[in-house]
Design a protein around this motif. Structure first.
Motif, PDB file in Angstrom:
ATOM      1  N   HIS A   1     -54.814  26.192 -14.413  1.00 54.50           N
ATOM      2  CA  HIS A   1     -54.000  25.190 -15.105  1.00 54.50           C
ATOM      3  C   HIS A   1     -53.754  24.026 -14.163  1.00 54.50           C
ATOM      4  O   HIS A   1     -53.204  24.199 -13.075  1.00 54.50           O
ATOM      5  N   LEU A   2     -54.177  22.846 -14.544  1.00 57.24           N
ATOM      6  CA  LEU A   2     -54.146  21.693 -13.668  1.00 57.24           C
ATOM      7  C   LEU A   2     -52.955  20.760 -13.909  1.00 57.24           C
ATOM      8  O   LEU A   2     -52.812  19.758 -13.238  1.00 57.24           O
ATOM      9  N   SER A   3     -52.135  21.091 -14.858  1.00 54.45           N
ATOM     10  CA  SER A   3     -50.965  20.242 -15.090  1.00 54.45           C
ATOM     11  C   SER A   3     -49.708  21.073 -15.233  1.00 54.45           C
ATOM     12  O   SER A   3     -49.704  22.247 -15.300  1.00 54.45           O
TER      13      SER A   3
END
Length: 98
Positions: A96-98
């Protein structure tokens, strides 16, 4: 969700037969508990090389539910004789990048 990723090398000259066998075997894997989807990609640069991606709800759906099932024995019977060398299976999860 996890992604099972497998680089497959099919014996030379058996690619068409393998693809037909894989179509039939797809019915097996798609019937398993925790199965979400799968796809088989053919490499454009290397003859006989394929990438198999299978999405499972959990790692155990693949490693226990499928791999230790009677259905897996049929999957193995239909497909494993096409591979040389025998493939390594790896599992991935989304970052998950955010």
């Amino acid at each position: 969700m996890i992604v099972e990723a497998v680089m497959l090398q099919v014996k030379q000259g058996m690619e068409e037969e393998y693809e037909d066998a894989f179509r039939q075997a797809s019915k097996i894997i798609s019937s398993m508990e925790g199965y979400i989807s799968h796809e088989l990609q053919r490499c454009l640069e290397v003859n006989g090389k394929y990438l198999l991606l299978v999405k499972w709800e959990t790692l155990e759906n693949h490693t226990v539910g499928f791999r230790q099932s009677i259905e897996y024995q049929e999957w193995k019977k239909q497909l494993h004789h096409y591979y040389d060398p025998f493939p390594t299976v790896e599992h991935f999860e989304k970052v998950h990048l955010s």
